[in-house]
Write a protein that holds these residues in place. Structure first.
Motif, PDB file in Angstrom:
ATOM      1  N   PRO A   1       1.119  -1.207   0.378  1.00  0.00           N
ATOM      2  CA  PRO A   1      -0.054  -0.049   0.164  1.00  0.00           C
ATOM      3  C   PRO A   1       1.273   1.443   0.183  1.00  0.00           C
ATOM      4  O   PRO A   1       1.577   1.018   0.573  1.00  0.00           O
ATOM      5  CB  PRO A   1      -0.581  -0.238   1.200  1.00  0.00           C
ATOM      6  CG  PRO A   1       0.321  -1.088   1.381  1.00  0.00           C
ATOM      7  CD  PRO A   1       0.765  -2.025   1.567  1.00  0.00           C
ATOM      8  N   VAL A   2       0.103   2.167  -0.220  1.00  0.00           N
ATOM      9  CA  VAL A   2       1.292   3.615  -0.197  1.00  0.00           C
ATOM     10  C   VAL A   2       1.196   4.576   0.810  1.00  0.00           C
ATOM     11  O   VAL A   2      -0.231   4.916   1.003  1.00  0.00           O
ATOM     12  CB  VAL A   2       1.117   4.783  -1.825  1.00  0.00           C
ATOM     13  CG1 VAL A   2       1.504   5.611  -1.638  1.00  0.00           C
ATOM     14  CG2 VAL A   2       0.830   4.017  -3.249  1.00  0.00           C
ATOM     15  N   PHE A   3       1.652   5.033   1.654  1.00  0.00           N
ATOM     16  CA  PHE A   3       1.657   5.439   2.648  1.00  0.00           C
ATOM     17  C   PHE A   3       2.869   7.101   2.277  1.00  0.00           C
ATOM     18  O   PHE A   3       3.791   6.931   2.494  1.00  0.00           O
ATOM     19  CB  PHE A   3       2.238   4.606   3.929  1.00  0.00           C
ATOM     20  CG  PHE A   3       0.951   3.141   4.213  1.00  0.00           C
ATOM     21  CD1 PHE A   3       0.039   3.380   4.249  1.00  0.00           C
ATOM     22  CD2 PHE A   3       2.132   2.516   4.606  1.00  0.00           C
ATOM     23  CE1 PHE A   3      -0.736   2.771   4.709  1.00  0.00           C
ATOM     24  CE2 PHE A   3       1.083   2.010   5.901  1.00  0.00           C
ATOM     25  CZ  PHE A   3      -0.071   1.052   5.289  1.00  0.00           C
ATOM     26  N   THR A   4       1.812   8.032   2.726  1.00  0.00           N
ATOM     27  CA  THR A   4       3.196   8.972   2.915  1.00  0.00           C
ATOM     28  C   THR A   4       3.492   8.604   1.719  1.00  0.00           C
ATOM     29  O   THR A   4       4.990   9.598   1.463  1.00  0.00           O
ATOM     30  CB  THR A   4       4.017   9.538   3.778  1.00  0.00           C
ATOM     31  OG1 THR A   4       3.388   8.876   4.514  1.00  0.00           O
ATOM     32  CG2 THR A   4       4.562  10.293   3.773  1.00  0.00           C
ATOM     33  N   ALA A   5       3.220   9.133   0.199  1.00  0.00           N
ATOM     34  CA  ALA A   5       4.130   8.761  -0.851  1.00  0.00           C
ATOM     35  C   ALA A   5       4.973   8.044  -1.318  1.00  0.00           C
ATOM     36  O   ALA A   5       5.807   8.108  -1.933  1.00  0.00           O
ATOM     37  CB  ALA A   5       4.083  10.288  -1.364  1.00  0.00           C
ATOM     38  N   SER A   6       4.912   6.758  -0.894  1.00  0.00           N
ATOM     39  CA  SER A   6       6.045   6.416  -0.998  1.00  0.00           C
ATOM     40  C   SER A   6       5.484   4.466  -0.186  1.00  0.00           C
ATOM     41  O   SER A   6       4.181   4.315   0.057  1.00  0.00           O
ATOM     42  CB  SER A   6       7.418   5.964   0.022  1.00  0.00           C
ATOM     43  OG  SER A   6       8.090   5.217  -0.321  1.00  0.00           O
ATOM     44  N   TYR A   7       6.340   3.387  -0.984  1.00  0.00           N
ATOM     45  CA  TYR A   7       6.058   1.781   0.227  1.00  0.00           C
ATOM     46  C   TYR A   7       6.061   2.260   1.407  1.00  0.00           C
ATOM     47  O   TYR A   7       6.669   2.890   2.279  1.00  0.00           O
ATOM     48  CB  TYR A   7       6.753   1.142  -0.066  1.00  0.00           C
ATOM     49  CG  TYR A   7       7.996   1.606  -0.602  1.00  0.00           C
ATOM     50  CD1 TYR A   7       8.884   1.798   1.255  1.00  0.00           C
ATOM     51  CD2 TYR A   7       9.353   1.494  -1.634  1.00  0.00           C
ATOM     52  CE1 TYR A   7      10.840   1.583   0.348  1.00  0.00           C
ATOM     53  CE2 TYR A   7      10.476   1.760  -1.317  1.00  0.00           C
ATOM     54  CZ  TYR A   7      11.108   2.345  -0.233  1.00  0.00           C
ATOM     55  OH  TYR A   7      12.135   2.995  -0.907  1.00  0.00           O
TER      56      TYR A   7
END
Length: 208
Positions: free
Chosen positions: A86-92
């Motif tokens: 999933p994407v968290f804060t624009a990253s992995y």
């Protein structure tokens, strides 16, 4: 014929999760495409949420639990890897990154890897190229050309004139992974070019 071994690593936090759903669809597509070529495949899905505590402990102690060791060994011996976060804060996610941090530096060398991610909005789709692809390139994996990003609005849609639908992207990426894992990746076409000696090129320029 010895079955190929495909492993999917999914870092979804909820249950059920869209991240796990995407991992399942990718593994199903890769397994199906391998079957069409006569290559059977075994599939294992590793849910990182079940290993979160073991990964954290390994990070500080250097000793994996039995379950984490088995997951690491599965990834290491896989013929093909599907990695979905999933994407968290624009990253992995941190959990996703921590798992690959505890792998041996040589574990993914030349291993075919399909990268994928899920998020609430299409704005995060660049995570494939600005975060995931550099990570696995650093680990010297053979990352397939097509990454798959699924936003909330992608599920059940067929795409538009400019963008393929999610199902099409899944099939394309799975096919690329299947060919690499089976060792049947298409060879680049060889171009036959006439080699003109430098002296002739220089003479032509002076003459003009």
């Amino acid at each position: 014929m010895q079955p190929l071994y495909l492993v999917a690593v999914t870092a979804g936090m909820s249950q059920p999760s869209s991240t796990r759903l995407l991992a399942d669809r990718l593994t199903d597509a890769a397994q199906r495409q391998l079957a069409h070529t006569g290559r059977p495949a075994e599939v294992r899905v590793i849910e990182l949420r079940d290993l979160a505590t073991a990964i954290a402990q390994n990070m500080v102690t250097g000793f994996p639990s039995t379950a984490l060791r088995e997951a690491i060994e599965a990834v290491t011996r896989a013929d093909g890897l599907i990695a979905v976060t999933p994407v968290f804060t624009a990253s992995y996610s941190g959990l996703f990154k921590s798992f690959f941090d505890v792998l041996d530096n040589e574990a993914l060398v030349d291993k075919p890897v399909l990268i994928a991610a899920t998020g609430g909005t299409a704005r995060h789709s660049l995570v494939l190229d600005h975060a995931l692809r550099p990570l696995f390139s650093y680990l010297r994996a053979a990352v397939v050309p097509t990454g798959v990003y699924a936003a909330s609005e992608d599920w059940g849609t067929a795409g538009d004139d400019r963008t393929d639908g999610l199902a099409t992207r899944i099939e394309r990426a799975a096919g690329q992974l299947a060919r690499l894992a089976a060792g049947t990746a298409p060879q680049p076409r060889q171009k036959t070019e006439e080699v003109v000696p430098f002296a002739e090129q220089l003479a032509a320029i002076r003459g003009s």
